[in-house]
Design a protein around this motif. Structure first.
Motif, PDB file in Angstrom:
ATOM      1  N   THR A 167       0.856  -1.196   0.000  1.00 30.47           N
ATOM      2  CA  THR A 167       0.000   0.000   0.000  1.00 30.47           C
ATOM      3  C   THR A 167       0.887   1.239   0.000  1.00 30.47           C
ATOM      4  OG1 THR A 167      -1.700  -1.213   1.225  1.00 30.47           O
ATOM      5  CG2 THR A 167      -1.852   1.187   1.234  1.00 30.47           C
ATOM      6  N   PRO A 168       0.749   2.116  -0.982  1.00 29.72           N
ATOM      7  CA  PRO A 168       1.747   3.175  -1.163  1.00 29.72           C
ATOM      8  C   PRO A 168       1.740   4.279  -0.123  1.00 29.72           C
ATOM      9  CG  PRO A 168       0.010   3.336  -2.828  1.00 29.72           C
ATOM     10  CD  PRO A 168      -0.208   2.051  -2.102  1.00 29.72           C
ATOM     11  N   VAL A 169       0.586   4.593   0.460  1.00 32.56           N
ATOM     12  CA  VAL A 169       0.511   5.726   1.393  1.00 32.56           C
ATOM     13  C   VAL A 169      -0.080   5.255   2.718  1.00 32.56           C
ATOM     14  CG1 VAL A 169      -0.502   7.995   1.846  1.00 32.56           C
ATOM     15  CG2 VAL A 169       0.260   7.403  -0.472  1.00 32.56           C
ATOM     16  N   VAL A 170       0.642   5.536   3.809  1.00 36.89           N
ATOM     17  CA  VAL A 170       0.151   5.254   5.153  1.00 36.89           C
ATOM     18  C   VAL A 170       0.101   6.569   5.913  1.00 36.89           C
ATOM     19  CG1 VAL A 170       0.531   4.027   7.329  1.00 36.89           C
ATOM     20  CG2 VAL A 170       1.125   2.934   5.148  1.00 36.89           C
ATOM     21  N   LEU A 171      -1.080   6.932   6.350  1.00 35.55           N
ATOM     22  CA  LEU A 171      -1.288   8.165   7.103  1.00 35.55           C
ATOM     23  C   LEU A 171      -1.624   7.818   8.549  1.00 35.55           C
ATOM     24  CD1 LEU A 171      -3.546  10.090   4.572  1.00 35.55           C
ATOM     25  CD2 LEU A 171      -1.131  10.509   5.010  1.00 35.55           C
ATOM     26  N   GLU A 172      -0.859   8.359   9.469  1.00 34.50           N
ATOM     27  CA  GLU A 172      -1.085   8.113  10.893  1.00 34.50           C
ATOM     28  C   GLU A 172      -2.000   9.204  11.436  1.00 34.50           C
ATOM     29  OE1 GLU A 172       3.320   6.070  11.515  1.00 34.50           O
ATOM     30  OE2 GLU A 172       2.868   8.003  12.465  1.00 34.50           O
ATOM     31  N   ALA A 173      -3.243   8.825  11.722  1.00 29.72           N
ATOM     32  CA  ALA A 173      -4.219   9.785  12.251  1.00 29.72           C
ATOM     33  C   ALA A 173      -3.800  10.210  13.653  1.00 29.72           C
ATOM     34  CB  ALA A 173      -5.605   9.158  12.280  1.00 29.72           C
ATOM     35  N   THR A 174      -3.872  11.498  13.918  1.00 25.32           N
ATOM     36  CA  THR A 174      -3.385  12.031  15.179  1.00 25.32           C
ATOM     37  C   THR A 174      -4.043  13.380  15.424  1.00 25.32           C
ATOM     38  OG1 THR A 174      -1.345  12.532  16.425  1.00 25.32           O
ATOM     39  CG2 THR A 174      -1.355  13.093  14.059  1.00 25.32           C
ATOM     40  N   ILE A 175      -3.512  14.127  16.372  1.00 20.19           N
ATOM     41  CA  ILE A 175      -3.972  15.484  16.667  1.00 20.19           C
ATOM     42  C   ILE A 175      -2.743  16.338  16.921  1.00 20.19           C
ATOM     43  CG2 ILE A 175      -5.376  16.943  18.190  1.00 20.19           C
ATOM     44  CD1 ILE A 175      -7.005  14.488  18.930  1.00 20.19           C
ATOM     45  N   ASP A 176      -2.793  17.570  16.515  1.00 21.33           N
ATOM     46  CA  ASP A 176      -1.729  18.528  16.814  1.00 21.33           C
ATOM     47  C   ASP A 176      -1.661  18.707  18.338  1.00 21.33           C
ATOM     48  OD1 ASP A 176      -0.130  20.767  17.251  1.00 21.33           O
ATOM     49  OD2 ASP A 176      -0.985  21.908  15.599  1.00 21.33           O
ATOM     50  N   ARG A 177      -0.561  18.275  18.937  1.00 23.33           N
ATOM     51  CA  ARG A 177      -0.439  18.285  20.397  1.00 23.33           C
ATOM     52  C   ARG A 177      -0.627  19.676  20.991  1.00 23.33           C
ATOM     53  NH1 ARG A 177       5.013  15.968  21.945  1.00 23.33           N
ATOM     54  NH2 ARG A 177       4.103  14.046  21.099  1.00 23.33           N
ATOM     55  N   ALA A 178      -0.170  20.701  20.269  1.00 18.06           N
ATOM     56  CA  ALA A 178      -0.309  22.067  20.783  1.00 18.06           C
ATOM     57  C   ALA A 178      -1.777  22.455  20.926  1.00 18.06           C
ATOM     58  CB  ALA A 178       0.407  23.046  19.859  1.00 18.06           C
ATOM     59  N   LEU A 179      -2.607  21.952  20.023  1.00 18.44           N
ATOM     60  CA  LEU A 179      -4.025  22.287  20.074  1.00 18.44           C
ATOM     61  C   LEU A 179      -4.754  21.535  21.178  1.00 18.44           C
ATOM     62  CD1 LEU A 179      -4.921  22.500  16.297  1.00 18.44           C
ATOM     63  CD2 LEU A 179      -4.378  24.347  17.875  1.00 18.44           C
ATOM     64  N   ILE A 180      -4.216  20.385  21.583  1.00 19.23           N
ATOM     65  CA  ILE A 180      -4.842  19.645  22.678  1.00 19.23           C
ATOM     66  C   ILE A 180      -4.833  20.491  23.940  1.00 19.23           C
ATOM     67  CG2 ILE A 180      -4.633  17.637  24.189  1.00 19.23           C
ATOM     68  CD1 ILE A 180      -3.523  16.096  21.829  1.00 19.23           C
ATOM     69  N   TRP A 181      -3.692  21.097  24.209  1.00 18.10           N
ATOM     70  CA  TRP A 181      -3.591  21.920  25.417  1.00 18.10           C
ATOM     71  C   TRP A 181      -4.524  23.118  25.345  1.00 18.10           C
ATOM     72  CZ3 TRP A 181      -1.829  19.959  29.600  1.00 18.10           C
ATOM     73  CH2 TRP A 181      -0.877  18.946  29.549  1.00 18.10           C
ATOM     74  N   ARG A 182      -4.657  23.676  24.147  1.00 15.26           N
ATOM     75  CA  ARG A 182      -5.578  24.791  23.991  1.00 15.26           C
ATOM     76  C   ARG A 182      -7.015  24.330  24.243  1.00 15.26           C
ATOM     77  NH1 ARG A 182      -5.191  27.658  18.313  1.00 15.26           N
ATOM     78  NH2 ARG A 182      -3.015  27.736  19.011  1.00 15.26           N
ATOM     79  N   ALA A 183      -7.359  23.140  23.730  1.00 17.31           N
ATOM     80  CA  ALA A 183      -8.708  22.613  23.933  1.00 17.31           C
ATOM     81  C   ALA A 183      -8.976  22.319  25.403  1.00 17.31           C
ATOM     82  CB  ALA A 183      -8.902  21.349  23.098  1.00 17.31           C
ATOM     83  N   VAL A 184      -7.973  21.780  26.093  1.00 15.12           N
ATOM     84  CA  VAL A 184      -8.133  21.492  27.525  1.00 15.12           C
ATOM     85  C   VAL A 184      -8.404  22.781  28.287  1.00 15.12           C
ATOM     86  CG1 VAL A 184      -6.899  20.738  29.603  1.00 15.12           C
ATOM     87  CG2 VAL A 184      -6.803  19.361  27.517  1.00 15.12           C
ATOM     88  N   ASN A 185      -7.700  23.835  27.939  1.00 12.29           N
ATOM     89  CA  ASN A 185      -7.914  25.120  28.612  1.00 12.29           C
ATOM     90  C   ASN A 185      -9.321  25.656  28.341  1.00 12.29           C
ATOM     91  OD1 ASN A 185      -5.367  25.171  29.761  1.00 12.29           O
ATOM     92  ND2 ASN A 185      -4.444  26.226  28.012  1.00 12.29           N
ATOM     93  N   VAL A 186      -9.806  25.449  27.105  1.00 13.28           N
ATOM     94  CA  VAL A 186     -11.172  25.877  26.788  1.00 13.28           C
ATOM     95  C   VAL A 186     -12.178  25.096  27.621  1.00 13.28           C
ATOM     96  CG1 VAL A 186     -12.937  25.899  24.985  1.00 13.28           C
ATOM     97  CG2 VAL A 186     -10.625  26.696  24.462  1.00 13.28           C
ATOM     98  N   LEU A 187     -11.978  23.782  27.723  1.00 15.80           N
ATOM     99  CA  LEU A 187     -12.891  22.957  28.516  1.00 15.80           C
ATOM    100  C   LEU A 187     -12.891  23.390  29.977  1.00 15.80           C
ATOM    101  CD1 LEU A 187     -12.240  19.393  27.060  1.00 15.80           C
ATOM    102  CD2 LEU A 187     -14.324  20.749  26.847  1.00 15.80           C
ATOM    103  N   ARG A 188     -11.715  23.723  30.479  1.00 21.75           N
ATOM    104  CA  ARG A 188     -11.654  24.168  31.872  1.00 21.75           C
ATOM    105  C   ARG A 188     -12.397  25.486  32.051  1.00 21.75           C
ATOM    106  NH1 ARG A 188      -5.310  22.475  32.448  1.00 21.75           N
ATOM    107  NH2 ARG A 188      -5.672  20.349  33.216  1.00 21.75           N
TER     108      ARG A 188
END
Length: 295
Positions: A167-188
């Protein structure tokens, strides 16, 4: 007059650990690919039968329920095929303040997915990739996102299967780690309105921004992704039914906020050099490069 060939159509296989993982990490990308005429196949390693769920939804029938939810989710994003490989779900240890009934598989029961030998699992997945003529496979990053052992196994098995199948293309699904912290702050900040979910240690979770290769704009498919999330009703409440989990929190966000939160999805393409602008096309490595003109 010679007719011009139409745009290329590709087959994208998206490999996940449990039902609902496809909704959280890739539903927008899959919906976009399907809407653009590509074939989308969702493959899930386990039925999620050991996952967290409301008390009256646990037990022998949870896996069956979650498979039905997966089928509804796949329909929402336009997937052409859904496969559940049926390996035993590993479960996830419950924090003291726990989100739900979950835990490791019965010591006397079958060996869970995360502890199985990866090579025969990869051979099984590779056979499906060959059958489908897969052009792109999505898996997870090497951290398995937040470290769930089944997610780490998906990373291992997916990489091996793609190599076996070519299979020619393998994409590792993930999240931008910097945005996780921003999202956590929003949730708080919103904790007085929305209860905070129980979060694992996120300091090394997912992928650093500098290691990403793709940021896919799925804002036009937020409605499809929301329907995909909504399909997984068993994963939207805690065991004690006293508060929301991450999936339900997303759906409770006001529509404009939700569009910002889930309107992009991130990947790291194996073998592609990082750096420069992030790609918005999961098929970019497959498309013919424009020929340079000659004087």
């Amino acid at each position: 007059m010679t007719s011009q060939p139409g745009p290329a159509r590709y087959t994208l296989v998206s490999f996940h650990a449990h039902p609902d993982d496809e909704a959280l990490l890739t539903a927008g990308t899959l919906a976009r690919a399907a809407a653009e005429g590509h074939r989308v196949v969702v493959v899930v390693a386990t039925a999620g039968e050991a996952g967290a769920a409301r008390a009256d939804w646990t037990g022998d029938h949870l896996g069956d329920r979650r498979i039905r939810e997966l089928e509804a989710s796949a329909a929402a994003i336009g997937a052409a095929r859904v496969e559940v490989l049926g390996y035993p779900d590993t479960g996830w240890p419950v924090p003291t303040s726990g989100e739900g009934i979950s835990g490791p598989a019965d010591p006397g029961g079958p060996v869970p997915f995360s502890q199985l030998d990866a090579e025969p699992l990869a051979a099984d997945l590779a056979a499906l990739l060959v059958e489908e003529g897969a052009d792109v496979l999505t898996t997870y990053d090497e951290n398995g996102g937040y470290g769930h052992p089944d997610h780490v196994q998906v990373h291992r098995v997916g990489a091996m299967a793609a190599e076996i199948a070519g299979t020619p293309v393998v994409l590792e699904a993930t999240i931008d780690r910097a945005l996780i912290w921003r999202a956590v702050n929003v949730l708080r900040a919103l904790a007085w309105v929305l209860p905070m979910p129980v979060l694992p240690d996120l300091s090394t979770a997912y992928t650093a921004r500098g290691d990403l290769t793709h940021r896919v704009d799925v804002r036009d498919y937020v409605s499809d992704k929301s329907e995909s999330l909504r399909a997984h009703a068993s994963q939207s409440t805690r065991a004690r039914d006293d508060g929301a989990r991450t999936l339900a929190l997303i759906l409770r966000l006001p529509r404009p906020v939700r569009r910002r939160v889930i309107g992009r999805e991130w990947f790291r393409e194996r073998g592609r050099q990082v750096g420069g602008d992030l790609l918005d096309d999961v098929f970019a490595s497959l498309r013919p490069r424009p020929e340079c003109g000659h004087a």
